[in-house]
Design a protein around this motif. Sequence first.
Motif, PDB file in Angstrom:
ATOM      1  N   ARG A 199       0.806  -1.178   0.172  1.00 20.94           N
ATOM      2  CA  ARG A 199       0.104  -0.062  -0.066  1.00 20.94           C
ATOM      3  C   ARG A 199       0.838   1.265  -0.011  1.00 20.94           C
ATOM      4  N   ILE A 200       0.436   2.058  -0.756  1.00 20.39           N
ATOM      5  CA  ILE A 200       1.064   3.462  -0.928  1.00 20.39           C
ATOM      6  C   ILE A 200       0.400   4.493  -0.427  1.00 20.39           C
ATOM      7  N   ASP A 201      -0.758   4.581  -0.809  1.00 22.70           N
ATOM      8  CA  ASP A 201      -1.734   5.605  -0.016  1.00 22.70           C
ATOM      9  C   ASP A 201      -3.268   4.894   0.272  1.00 22.70           C
ATOM     10  N   SER A 202      -3.477   4.779   1.378  1.00 23.31           N
ATOM     11  CA  SER A 202      -4.818   4.369   1.740  1.00 23.31           C
ATOM     12  C   SER A 202      -6.017   4.931   1.319  1.00 23.31           C
ATOM     13  N   PHE A 203      -6.061   6.373   1.395  1.00 20.92           N
ATOM     14  CA  PHE A 203      -6.941   7.398   1.177  1.00 20.92           C
ATOM     15  C   PHE A 203      -7.243   6.929  -0.465  1.00 20.92           C
ATOM     16  N   ARG A 204      -6.282   6.992  -1.117  1.00 20.67           N
ATOM     17  CA  ARG A 204      -6.586   6.804  -2.705  1.00 20.67           C
ATOM     18  C   ARG A 204      -6.868   5.420  -3.119  1.00 20.67           C
ATOM     19  N   ASN A 205      -6.501   4.286  -2.122  1.00 22.31           N
ATOM     20  CA  ASN A 205      -6.552   3.010  -2.575  1.00 22.31           C
ATOM     21  C   ASN A 205      -5.451   2.632  -3.738  1.00 22.31           C
ATOM     22  N   LEU A 206      -4.178   3.498  -3.438  1.00 26.09           N
ATOM     23  CA  LEU A 206      -3.194   3.003  -4.206  1.00 26.09           C
ATOM     24  C   LEU A 206      -1.983   2.230  -3.831  1.00 26.09           C
ATOM     25  N   TRP A 207      -2.127   0.924  -4.734  1.00 28.52           N
ATOM     26  CA  TRP A 207      -1.142   0.116  -4.201  1.00 28.52           C
ATOM     27  C   TRP A 207      -0.709  -0.827  -5.315  1.00 28.52           C
ATOM     28  N   PHE A 208       0.288  -1.441  -5.003  1.00 32.09           N
ATOM     29  CA  PHE A 208       0.804  -2.541  -6.127  1.00 32.09           C
ATOM     30  C   PHE A 208       1.050  -3.899  -5.664  1.00 32.09           C
ATOM     31  N   LEU A 209       0.955  -4.898  -6.501  1.00 32.72           N
ATOM     32  CA  LEU A 209       1.468  -6.233  -6.410  1.00 32.72           C
ATOM     33  C   LEU A 209       2.969  -6.189  -6.858  1.00 32.72           C
ATOM     34  N   LEU A 210       3.617  -7.160  -6.265  1.00 35.52           N
ATOM     35  CA  LEU A 210       4.950  -7.471  -6.536  1.00 35.52           C
ATOM     36  C   LEU A 210       5.164  -9.000  -6.971  1.00 35.52           C
ATOM     37  N   PHE A 211       5.662  -8.996  -8.142  1.00 38.99           N
ATOM     38  CA  PHE A 211       5.927 -10.417  -8.687  1.00 38.99           C
ATOM     39  C   PHE A 211       7.605 -10.590  -8.993  1.00 38.99           C
ATOM     40  N   VAL A 212       8.111 -11.536  -8.189  1.00 38.83           N
ATOM     41  CA  VAL A 212       9.298 -11.703  -8.114  1.00 38.83           C
ATOM     42  C   VAL A 212       9.751 -13.107  -8.456  1.00 38.83           C
ATOM     43  N   PRO A 213      10.697 -13.266  -9.487  1.00 35.13           N
ATOM     44  CA  PRO A 213      11.036 -14.535  -9.971  1.00 35.13           C
ATOM     45  C   PRO A 213      11.866 -15.269  -8.795  1.00 35.13           C
ATOM     46  N   THR A 214      11.611 -16.587  -8.704  1.00 35.59           N
ATOM     47  CA  THR A 214      12.521 -17.123  -7.680  1.00 35.59           C
ATOM     48  C   THR A 214      13.739 -18.032  -8.096  1.00 35.59           C
ATOM     49  N   ASN A 215      14.649 -18.115  -7.294  1.00 35.73           N
ATOM     50  CA  ASN A 215      15.830 -18.898  -7.517  1.00 35.73           C
ATOM     51  C   ASN A 215      16.743 -17.940  -8.652  1.00 35.73           C
ATOM     52  N   LEU A 216      16.534 -16.715  -8.841  1.00 37.47           N
ATOM     53  CA  LEU A 216      17.455 -15.976  -9.532  1.00 37.47           C
ATOM     54  C   LEU A 216      18.225 -15.129  -8.507  1.00 37.47           C
ATOM     55  N   ASP A 217      19.754 -15.245  -8.767  1.00 39.14           N
ATOM     56  CA  ASP A 217      20.496 -14.185  -8.067  1.00 39.14           C
ATOM     57  C   ASP A 217      21.056 -13.171  -8.825  1.00 39.14           C
ATOM     58  N   GLN A 218      20.759 -13.077 -10.033  1.00 32.79           N
ATOM     59  CA  GLN A 218      21.101 -11.988 -10.919  1.00 32.79           C
ATOM     60  C   GLN A 218      20.431 -10.918 -10.755  1.00 32.79           C
ATOM     61  N   ILE A 219      21.028  -9.727 -11.200  1.00 37.59           N
ATOM     62  CA  ILE A 219      20.582  -8.363 -11.179  1.00 37.59           C
ATOM     63  C   ILE A 219      19.280  -8.447 -12.000  1.00 37.59           C
ATOM     64  N   LEU A 220      18.071  -8.102 -11.751  1.00 34.20           N
ATOM     65  CA  LEU A 220      16.928  -7.898 -12.712  1.00 34.20           C
ATOM     66  C   LEU A 220      16.236  -6.528 -12.976  1.00 34.20           C
ATOM     67  N   SER A 221      15.934  -6.514 -14.019  1.00 34.15           N
ATOM     68  CA  SER A 221      15.232  -5.406 -14.575  1.00 34.15           C
ATOM     69  C   SER A 221      13.763  -5.135 -13.838  1.00 34.15           C
ATOM     70  N   VAL A 222      13.306  -4.060 -13.729  1.00 35.43           N
ATOM     71  CA  VAL A 222      11.992  -3.742 -13.018  1.00 35.43           C
ATOM     72  C   VAL A 222      10.870  -3.568 -14.153  1.00 35.43           C
ATOM     73  N   ILE A 223       9.976  -4.072 -14.128  1.00 35.68           N
ATOM     74  CA  ILE A 223       8.632  -3.872 -15.144  1.00 35.68           C
ATOM     75  C   ILE A 223       7.846  -3.284 -14.442  1.00 35.68           C
ATOM     76  N   VAL A 224       7.184  -1.896 -14.699  1.00 34.84           N
ATOM     77  CA  VAL A 224       6.164  -1.418 -13.957  1.00 34.84           C
ATOM     78  C   VAL A 224       4.605  -1.582 -14.973  1.00 34.84           C
ATOM     79  N   PHE A 225       3.784  -2.356 -14.687  1.00 34.63           N
ATOM     80  CA  PHE A 225       2.541  -2.559 -15.223  1.00 34.63           C
ATOM     81  C   PHE A 225       1.587  -1.825 -14.991  1.00 34.63           C
ATOM     82  N   PHE A 226       1.005  -1.311 -15.743  1.00 32.80           N
ATOM     83  CA  PHE A 226      -0.257  -0.600 -15.786  1.00 32.80           C
ATOM     84  C   PHE A 226      -1.390  -1.223 -16.513  1.00 32.80           C
ATOM     85  N   HIS A 227      -2.192  -1.871 -15.438  1.00 33.07           N
ATOM     86  CA  HIS A 227      -3.153  -2.630 -16.192  1.00 33.07           C
ATOM     87  C   HIS A 227      -4.289  -1.709 -17.300  1.00 33.07           C
ATOM     88  N   ASP A 228      -4.966  -2.370 -18.221  1.00 38.68           N
ATOM     89  CA  ASP A 228      -5.716  -2.033 -19.126  1.00 38.68           C
ATOM     90  C   ASP A 228      -6.990  -1.743 -18.182  1.00 38.68           C
TER      91      ASP A 228
END
Length: 135
Positions: free
Chosen positions: A9-38
């Motif tokens: 949760r970022i802001d409860s008043f605005r109901n602004l939050w995000f889900l975080l999806f993290v690959p498992t078993n990866l020790d490498q540096i990973l890019s970040v994809i910010v997904f805005f749903h349709d």
Amino acid sequence: MARAGPGLRIDSFRNLWFLLFVPTNLDQILSVIVFFHDGRFVYLTVESKAYDVVCRRFARKVPAIVVSVNYRLAPEHRYLAQYNDDFDVLTFLDDNKSQVLPKNANLSHYFLTGANLAHHVAYRAAESNFQKLKA
């Protein structure tokens, strides 16, 4: 592949939050994809099954850390609220990277996805003075 908790949760008043999806078993540096749903600003959320599947696939196949943003919807929240919410998520990530993202997240190599929203948020991000996010 794991999803971190019920959502960050970022802001409860605005109901602004995000889900975080993290690959498992990866020790490498990973890019970040910010997904805005349709949903034409009116319907669906990040909890919709189709978006859950897409984000899991991105995290697994790319591989990357996926931040799936739940923004306010119209008509209750008029135009621009969605853009502001999505931009505020980038600001939150820039300010709180070490508290919310895994250590192997690389915010200098991030992508925005979500057509219209991604385009306008990217334009605004390019003009911002983020410290960790590099447009």
